[in-house]
Write an enzyme that holds these catalytic residues in place. Structure first.
Site, PDB file in Angstrom:
ATOM      1  CG  ASP A   1       5.892   8.113   7.371  1.00 49.64           C
ATOM      2  OD1 ASP A   1       7.508   8.389   7.417  1.00 49.64           O
ATOM      3  OD2 ASP A   1       5.262   6.776   7.740  1.00 49.64           O
ATOM      4  CB  ILE A   2       2.411   4.459   9.925  1.00 51.18           C
ATOM      5  CG1 ILE A   2       0.901   4.656  10.969  1.00 51.18           C
ATOM      6  CG2 ILE A   2       2.780   3.546   9.698  1.00 51.18           C
ATOM      7  CD1 ILE A   2       0.584   3.232  10.261  1.00 51.18           C
TER       8      ILE A   2
ATOM      9  CG  ASN B   1       8.964 -10.312  10.174  1.00 53.06           C
ATOM     10  OD1 ASN B   1       8.881 -10.961  11.685  1.00 53.06           O
ATOM     11  ND2 ASN B   1       9.579 -10.251   9.751  1.00 53.06           N
TER      12      ASN B   1
ATOM     13  N   GLY C   1       9.497  -2.182   4.237  1.00 53.68           N
ATOM     14  CA  GLY C   1       7.397  -1.847   4.422  1.00 53.68           C
ATOM     15  C   GLY C   1       7.763  -1.070   5.244  1.00 53.68           C
TER      16      GLY C   1
ATOM     17  CG  ASP D   1       8.281  -4.515  10.655  1.00 50.16           C
ATOM     18  OD1 ASP D   1       8.568  -6.114  10.528  1.00 50.16           O
ATOM     19  OD2 ASP D   1       8.970  -4.246  11.320  1.00 50.16           O
TER      20      ASP D   1
ATOM     21  CB  SER E   1      -2.161  -8.968   5.035  1.00 44.30           C
ATOM     22  OG  SER E   1      -1.157  -9.682   5.811  1.00 44.30           O
ATOM     23  CB  THR E   2      -1.781  -4.733   0.949  1.00 47.53           C
ATOM     24  OG1 THR E   2      -1.153  -3.336   1.624  1.00 47.53           O
ATOM     25  CG2 THR E   2      -3.749  -5.329   1.478  1.00 47.53           C
TER      26      THR E   2
ATOM     27  CB  VAL F   1       6.262  -7.623   2.308  1.00 46.57           C
ATOM     28  CG1 VAL F   1       6.744  -9.178   1.896  1.00 46.57           C
ATOM     29  CG2 VAL F   1       7.250  -7.077   1.564  1.00 46.57           C
ATOM     30  CE1 TYR F   2       4.946 -10.962   4.959  1.00 42.75           C
ATOM     31  CE2 TYR F   2       3.580 -11.039   6.727  1.00 42.75           C
ATOM     32  CZ  TYR F   2       4.786 -11.589   6.569  1.00 42.75           C
ATOM     33  OH  TYR F   2       5.898 -11.662   7.176  1.00 42.75           O
TER      34      TYR F   2
HETATM   35  N1  APR Z   1       3.995   4.366   6.501  1.00 43.93           N
HETATM   36  C1  APR Z   1       2.124   3.835   5.866  1.00 43.93           C
HETATM   37  N2  APR Z   1       1.883   2.384   5.662  1.00 43.93           N
HETATM   38  C2  APR Z   1       3.487   1.894   4.969  1.00 43.93           C
HETATM   39  C3  APR Z   1       4.620   3.308   4.711  1.00 43.93           C
HETATM   40  C4  APR Z   1       4.112   3.893   5.414  1.00 43.93           C
HETATM   41  N3  APR Z   1       5.654   4.298   5.972  1.00 43.93           N
HETATM   42  N4  APR Z   1       5.202   2.080   4.334  1.00 43.93           N
HETATM   43  C5  APR Z   1       4.528   1.028   3.653  1.00 43.93           C
HETATM   44  N5  APR Z   1       3.208   1.184   4.045  1.00 43.93           N
HETATM   45  C6  APR Z   1       2.111   0.102   3.240  1.00 43.93           C
HETATM   46  C7  APR Z   1       2.390  -0.408   1.664  1.00 43.93           C
HETATM   47  O1  APR Z   1       1.991   0.612   1.107  1.00 43.93           O
HETATM   48  C8  APR Z   1       1.466  -1.021   2.303  1.00 43.93           C
HETATM   49  O2  APR Z   1       0.126  -1.575   1.922  1.00 43.93           O
HETATM   50  O3  APR Z   1       1.888  -0.651   4.369  1.00 43.93           O
HETATM   51  C9  APR Z   1       1.632  -2.142   3.494  1.00 43.93           C
HETATM   52  C10 APR Z   1       2.526  -3.361   4.323  1.00 43.93           C
HETATM   53  O4  APR Z   1       2.880  -3.303   3.442  1.00 43.93           O
HETATM   54  P1  APR Z   1       4.380  -4.118   4.034  1.00 43.93           P
HETATM   55  O5  APR Z   1       4.997  -2.827   4.801  1.00 43.93           O
HETATM   56  O6  APR Z   1       5.700  -4.739   2.929  1.00 43.93           O
HETATM   57  O7  APR Z   1       3.663  -5.289   5.066  1.00 43.93           O
HETATM   58  P2  APR Z   1       2.834  -6.874   5.116  1.00 43.93           P
HETATM   59  O8  APR Z   1       2.677  -6.696   3.467  1.00 43.93           O
HETATM   60  O9  APR Z   1       2.600  -7.198   6.147  1.00 43.93           O
HETATM   61  O10 APR Z   1       4.517  -7.796   5.007  1.00 43.93           O
HETATM   62  C11 APR Z   1       4.552  -7.903   6.234  1.00 43.93           C
HETATM   63  O11 APR Z   1       7.205  -7.138   4.651  1.00 43.93           O
HETATM   64  O12 APR Z   1       8.204  -5.649   5.744  1.00 43.93           O
HETATM   65  C12 APR Z   1       8.241  -6.856   5.800  1.00 43.93           C
HETATM   66  O13 APR Z   1       8.711  -7.286   7.965  1.00 43.93           O
HETATM   67  C13 APR Z   1       7.769  -7.186   7.656  1.00 43.93           C
HETATM   68  O14 APR Z   1       8.237  -9.436   6.390  1.00 43.93           O
HETATM   69  C14 APR Z   1       6.621  -8.798   7.414  1.00 43.93           C
HETATM   70  C15 APR Z   1       5.890  -7.975   5.787  1.00 43.93           C
END
Ligand code: APR
Length: 165
Positions: free
Chosen positions: A10-11, A24, A32, A34, A117-118, A120-121
Protein backbone atom coordinates in the site's frame (compact mmCIF):
# COMPACT_ATOMS: atom_id res chain seq x y z
CA UNK A 1 20.33 1.77 -10.98
CA UNK A 2 20.90 1.38 -7.28
CA UNK A 3 18.35 4.06 -6.30
CA UNK A 4 15.41 2.37 -8.03
CA UNK A 5 13.39 -0.09 -5.94
CA UNK A 6 10.31 -2.25 -6.43
CA UNK A 7 8.07 -2.83 -3.41
CA UNK A 8 4.76 -4.62 -2.99
CA UNK A 9 2.01 -3.09 -0.88
CA UNK A 10 0.00 0.00 0.00
CA UNK A 11 1.65 3.23 -1.18
CA UNK A 12 0.10 5.19 1.71
CA UNK A 13 2.23 3.21 4.15
CA UNK A 14 5.62 3.88 2.57
CA UNK A 15 8.32 5.90 4.29
CA UNK A 16 9.21 8.29 1.46
CA UNK A 17 9.24 12.08 1.00
CA UNK A 18 6.40 12.01 -1.51
CA UNK A 19 3.96 9.58 -3.09
CA UNK A 20 2.31 9.82 -6.49
CA UNK A 21 -1.43 9.39 -6.88
CA UNK A 22 -3.09 7.93 -9.99
CA UNK A 23 -5.78 10.59 -10.20
CA UNK A 24 -8.39 11.66 -12.76
CA UNK A 25 -8.71 15.07 -14.42
CA UNK A 26 -11.17 16.34 -11.83
CA UNK A 27 -8.73 15.58 -8.97
CA UNK A 28 -11.83 14.94 -6.86
CA UNK A 29 -10.90 11.40 -5.84
CA UNK A 30 -12.10 8.02 -6.97
CA UNK A 31 -11.50 4.33 -6.41
CA UNK A 32 -8.19 2.46 -6.57
CA UNK A 33 -5.08 4.15 -5.27
CA UNK A 34 -6.84 7.53 -5.55
CA UNK A 35 -9.44 6.31 -3.08
CA UNK A 36 -6.82 4.87 -0.75
CA UNK A 37 -4.78 8.09 -0.73
CA UNK A 38 -7.81 10.33 -0.09
CA UNK A 39 -8.97 7.96 2.65
CA UNK A 40 -5.56 8.05 4.35
CA UNK A 41 -4.97 11.78 3.87
CA UNK A 42 -8.42 12.83 5.05
CA UNK A 43 -10.97 15.43 3.86
CA UNK A 44 -8.54 18.35 3.75
CA UNK A 45 -6.91 16.75 0.71
CA UNK A 46 -10.17 16.97 -1.21
CA UNK A 47 -10.53 20.63 -0.21
CA UNK A 48 -7.07 21.44 -1.58
CA UNK A 49 -7.76 19.44 -4.74
CA UNK A 50 -10.97 21.38 -5.28
CA UNK A 51 -8.97 24.62 -5.09
CA UNK A 52 -6.65 23.40 -7.87
CA UNK A 53 -9.56 22.97 -10.24
CA UNK A 54 -8.48 19.91 -12.19
CA UNK A 55 -5.45 18.64 -14.09
CA UNK A 56 -5.15 17.60 -17.76
CA UNK A 57 -4.15 14.03 -18.64
CA UNK A 58 -0.37 13.64 -18.69
CA UNK A 59 0.17 16.42 -16.17
CA UNK A 60 0.84 16.49 -12.43
CA UNK A 61 -0.11 18.69 -9.46
CA UNK A 62 1.37 18.89 -5.94
CA UNK A 63 -0.64 19.00 -2.72
CA UNK A 64 -0.03 18.59 0.99
CA UNK A 65 -0.36 15.07 2.41
CA UNK A 66 -2.34 15.96 5.58
CA UNK A 67 -2.91 12.81 7.65
CA UNK A 68 -0.33 10.88 5.65
CA UNK A 69 2.87 11.93 7.38
CA UNK A 70 5.06 12.61 4.35
CA UNK A 71 6.15 15.75 2.51
CA UNK A 72 3.36 15.86 -0.05
CA UNK A 73 1.35 14.08 -2.73
CA UNK A 74 1.88 14.45 -6.47
CA UNK A 75 -1.36 13.80 -8.36
CA UNK A 76 -0.65 12.41 -11.83
CA UNK A 77 -3.42 11.97 -14.38
CA UNK A 78 -2.56 8.98 -16.50
CA UNK A 79 -4.17 8.17 -19.87
CA UNK A 80 -7.12 5.88 -20.24
CA UNK A 81 -6.09 2.98 -22.52
CA UNK A 82 -7.69 3.43 -25.94
CA UNK A 83 -5.79 0.80 -27.89
CA UNK A 84 -2.37 2.42 -27.99
CA UNK A 85 -2.77 4.66 -31.04
CA UNK A 86 -3.84 7.79 -29.14
CA UNK A 87 -0.52 8.85 -27.65
CA UNK A 88 -1.08 6.83 -24.49
CA UNK A 89 2.57 5.97 -23.95
CA UNK A 90 3.68 9.60 -24.34
CA UNK A 91 1.00 10.74 -21.88
CA UNK A 92 1.98 8.03 -19.39
CA UNK A 93 5.67 8.90 -19.78
CA UNK A 94 4.94 12.57 -19.13
CA UNK A 95 3.26 11.64 -15.83
CA UNK A 96 6.51 10.03 -14.66
CA UNK A 97 8.78 12.80 -15.98
CA UNK A 98 6.49 15.50 -14.59
CA UNK A 99 6.32 13.89 -11.14
CA UNK A 100 10.10 13.48 -10.95
CA UNK A 101 10.67 17.11 -12.02
CA UNK A 102 8.07 18.46 -9.59
CA UNK A 103 9.51 16.39 -6.73
CA UNK A 104 13.04 17.74 -7.33
CA UNK A 105 11.76 21.32 -7.72
CA UNK A 106 10.29 20.98 -4.24
CA UNK A 107 13.36 19.39 -2.69
CA UNK A 108 11.97 15.86 -2.32
CA UNK A 109 14.60 13.12 -2.53
CA UNK A 110 12.54 9.94 -2.34
CA UNK A 111 9.39 9.25 -4.32
CA UNK A 112 7.01 6.31 -4.78
CA UNK A 113 4.89 5.64 -7.86
CA UNK A 114 1.84 3.39 -8.15
CA UNK A 115 1.35 1.55 -11.43
CA UNK A 116 -0.40 4.51 -13.04
CA UNK A 117 -3.25 3.77 -15.51
CA UNK A 118 -3.07 -0.02 -15.09
CA UNK A 119 -6.23 -0.35 -13.03
CA UNK A 120 -9.47 1.45 -13.87
CA UNK A 121 -7.81 3.06 -16.89
CA UNK A 122 -7.06 -0.33 -18.41
CA UNK A 123 -3.51 0.26 -19.61
CA UNK A 124 -1.89 -3.12 -20.31
CA UNK A 125 0.44 -3.80 -17.39
CA UNK A 126 3.51 -4.91 -19.37
CA UNK A 127 3.39 -1.94 -21.73
CA UNK A 128 2.83 0.44 -18.81
CA UNK A 129 5.73 -1.05 -16.84
CA UNK A 130 8.07 -0.74 -19.85
CA UNK A 131 7.07 2.91 -20.34
CA UNK A 132 7.31 3.71 -16.62
CA UNK A 133 10.69 2.08 -16.04
CA UNK A 134 12.27 3.50 -19.21
CA UNK A 135 10.98 6.98 -18.33
CA UNK A 136 12.49 6.82 -14.85
CA UNK A 137 15.78 5.32 -16.03
CA UNK A 138 16.13 7.95 -18.77
CA UNK A 139 15.38 10.89 -16.45
CA UNK A 140 18.41 13.21 -16.61
CA UNK A 141 18.49 14.02 -12.88
CA UNK A 142 17.72 10.53 -11.59
CA UNK A 143 20.93 10.55 -9.55
CA UNK A 144 19.58 13.45 -7.48
CA UNK A 145 17.06 11.07 -5.91
CA UNK A 146 18.01 8.91 -2.96
CA UNK A 147 15.22 6.52 -3.90
CA UNK A 148 12.61 6.06 -6.63
CA UNK A 149 10.16 3.31 -5.71
CA UNK A 150 7.73 1.45 -7.94
CA UNK A 151 4.99 0.43 -5.52
CA UNK A 152 3.09 -2.57 -6.89
CA UNK A 153 -0.22 -3.38 -5.21
CA UNK A 154 -1.04 -6.48 -7.23
CA UNK A 155 1.17 -9.53 -7.67
CA UNK A 156 1.02 -9.38 -11.48
CA UNK A 157 2.55 -5.90 -11.59
CA UNK A 158 5.13 -6.87 -8.98
CA UNK A 159 6.32 -9.83 -11.11
CA UNK A 160 6.35 -7.72 -14.27
CA UNK A 161 8.48 -5.00 -12.66
CA UNK A 162 10.86 -7.60 -11.21
CA UNK A 163 11.31 -9.12 -14.65
CA UNK A 164 12.00 -5.71 -16.25
CA UNK A 165 14.33 -4.16 -13.64
N1 APR B 1 -1.28 1.42 -3.07
C1 APR B 1 -0.59 1.25 -4.22
N2 APR B 1 -1.18 0.93 -5.39
C2 APR B 1 -2.52 0.74 -5.36
C3 APR B 1 -3.31 0.91 -4.20
C4 APR B 1 -2.62 1.26 -3.01
N3 APR B 1 -3.26 1.45 -1.85
N4 APR B 1 -4.62 0.67 -4.52
C5 APR B 1 -4.64 0.35 -5.82
N5 APR B 1 -3.39 0.39 -6.35
C6 APR B 1 -2.92 0.08 -7.71
C7 APR B 1 -3.83 -0.77 -8.56
O1 APR B 1 -3.69 -2.15 -8.22
C8 APR B 1 -3.24 -0.46 -9.93
O2 APR B 1 -2.13 -1.31 -10.18
O3 APR B 1 -2.82 1.30 -8.41
C9 APR B 1 -2.72 0.98 -9.80
C10 APR B 1 -3.50 2.01 -10.57
O4 APR B 1 -4.87 1.63 -10.63
P1 APR B 1 -6.05 2.68 -10.31
O5 APR B 1 -5.94 3.11 -8.91
O6 APR B 1 -7.31 2.05 -10.78
O7 APR B 1 -5.68 3.94 -11.21
P2 APR B 1 -5.78 4.15 -12.79
O8 APR B 1 -5.80 2.86 -13.53
O9 APR B 1 -4.70 5.15 -13.11
O10 APR B 1 -7.21 4.81 -12.99
C11 APR B 1 -7.41 6.10 -12.46
O11 APR B 1 -9.27 5.36 -11.19
O12 APR B 1 -9.47 5.47 -8.95
C12 APR B 1 -9.82 6.10 -10.12
O13 APR B 1 -10.01 8.41 -9.53
C13 APR B 1 -9.21 7.46 -10.23
O14 APR B 1 -10.53 8.01 -12.14
C14 APR B 1 -9.23 7.65 -11.71
C15 APR B 1 -8.89 6.27 -12.23
Amino acid sequence: MKNIEIVSGDITKLDVDIIVNAANESLLGGAGVDGAIHQAAGPELLEECKSIGGCPTGEVRLTEAYNIEIGGIIHAVGPKWGGGQNGESELLESCYFGALELALENGFKSIAFPNISTGVYGYPKIEAAITATSAVKSFDDLSKFEKVIFCCFDEENFKIYQSIL
